[in-house]
Scaffold this motif. Structure first.
Motif, mmCIF file in Angstrom:
data_model
loop_
_atom_site.group_PDB
_atom_site.id
_atom_site.type_symbol
_atom_site.label_atom_id
_atom_site.label_comp_id
_atom_site.label_asym_id
_atom_site.label_seq_id
_atom_site.Cartn_x
_atom_site.Cartn_y
_atom_site.Cartn_z
ATOM 1 N N THR A 1 2.651 41.808 -0.517
ATOM 2 C CA THR A 1 2.451 40.927 -1.673
ATOM 3 C C THR A 1 1.142 40.157 -1.537
ATOM 4 N N THR B 1 0.172 36.289 -2.515
ATOM 5 C CA THR B 1 0.662 34.999 -2.991
ATOM 6 C C THR B 1 -0.525 34.145 -3.408
ATOM 7 N N ARG C 1 3.638 35.414 -6.987
ATOM 8 C CA ARG C 1 3.611 36.441 -5.946
ATOM 9 C C ARG C 1 3.524 37.787 -6.638
ATOM 10 N N ARG D 1 3.431 41.961 -6.140
ATOM 11 C CA ARG D 1 3.631 43.118 -5.270
ATOM 12 C C ARG D 1 2.438 44.052 -5.454
#
Length: 309
Positions: A283, A285, A296, A298
């Motif tokens: 991920t 962030t 967040r 992916r």
């Protein structure tokens, strides 16, 4: 390449460039994010989390750092460095002659970069415009993290995951780095970051502590920690603990703590926010200057590093 393939590629190039231009026009600030196990660098819209593009690279894109209008990607396991073009979102150069390139710091001129190589035990000066190594400085142990002083004249280089010393390097001539001295912190050092104030923050590779050079040793979460700076604050991540601590950079007073995905080791400021990718979760962030998690995203199965396009 045969003539037919060459002509097809040449004909497609203007369309590909228009695609990139349209994507850039429709996006906010962008980040390069390494997809370590998938041999590409993702281009992520920081404001929305949208994946704008995936740029195929050599295997093991380990770290990425902005240098002028480009970005330097270190491929530790294949001994290569890629220069990405921030305008076309494409590979500009691939440079060989490395053994285990690790991390990069940008010179203030926007043309030169300094790349640590733990395999050769040295620091390489790279011309990102021409895609070539223009100087080297022999160091010791395993050079890794590094940070440039605000005046652009001094480079601080960590010498391993948990090192007794930090090398202090004169880079007033970015093509000819010279060793200036050594610093021995009170613990085994991992990351080193120089704040805009000129104060040097050093994190640990083996204990829950960080320090401001010349100041106090502060408690921190699990080692190793990493540090970046934005708007008078220091942001310290612990990928082992899954935490981000925010400090007032001048006083070293802790202001906030946030939970982030485990494996979020590296941390970088970009376009008024802080980015931390996760090796464990794949991920990215995005955190604001107060330490509040904004989103967040992916990106891939594993992400080691990120920087502003």
């Amino acid at each position: 390449m045969d003539r037919r393939r060459f002509l097809l590629a040449a004909a497609a190039a203007p369309f590909a460039l228009r695609e990139v231009s349209a994507a850039l026009a429709a996006s906010g600030p962008l980040a390069f994010v390494t997809a370590d196990t998938e041999a590409h660098v993702a281009v992520v819209d920081i404001a929305t989390g949208r994946i704008v593009k995936r740029i195929a690279t050599r295997p093991d894109p380990f770290s990425v750092e902005r240098v002028g209008d480009a970005a330097v990607v270190a491929h530790t396991n294949v001994g290569a460095v890629t220069i990405l073009d921030g305008s076309t979102l494409a590979v500009r150069h691939v440079i060989g002659g490395f053994e285990q390139p690790r991390y990069t710091a940008a010179a203030l001129d926007g043309r030169h970069a300094f790349v640590t190589d733990s395999g050769r035990t040295d620091l390489a000066a790279v011309d990102v415009l021409h895609g070539e190594v223009v100087g080297r400085l022999k160091l010791w142990r395993w050079p890794r993290h590094l940070s440039l002083s605000p005046d652009g004249r001094t480079l601080w280089v960590g010498l391993g995951t948990a090192s007794q010393e930090i090398a202090v390097v004169d880079v007033s001539n970015p093509r000819a780095p010279k060793l200036r001295g050594r610093l021995r912190p009170p613990f085994l050092a991992h990351d080193v970051g120089v704040a805009p104030s000129g104060r040097v923050w050093i994190t640990s590779g083996d204990v829950g502590s960080i320090m401001v050079h010349g100041g106090a040793v502060l408690p921190a979460d699990g080692a190793p920690q990493h540090v970046t700076f934005l708007d008078g604050r220091a942001f310290v991540t612990s990928g082992a603990s899954g935490t981000l601590r925010v400090y007032d950079e001048r006083t070293a007073k802790q202001l906030h703590e946030a939970a982030i995905p485990a494996g979020s080791f590296n941390v970088q400021y970009a376009a008024g926010v802080v980015l931390t990718p996760s090796l464990n979760e794949g991920t990215l962030t995005v955190v604001d200057t107060s330490g509040r998690v904004l989103r967040r995203v992916r990106v891939a199965s594993s992400c080691h590093d990120a920087c502003l396009v």
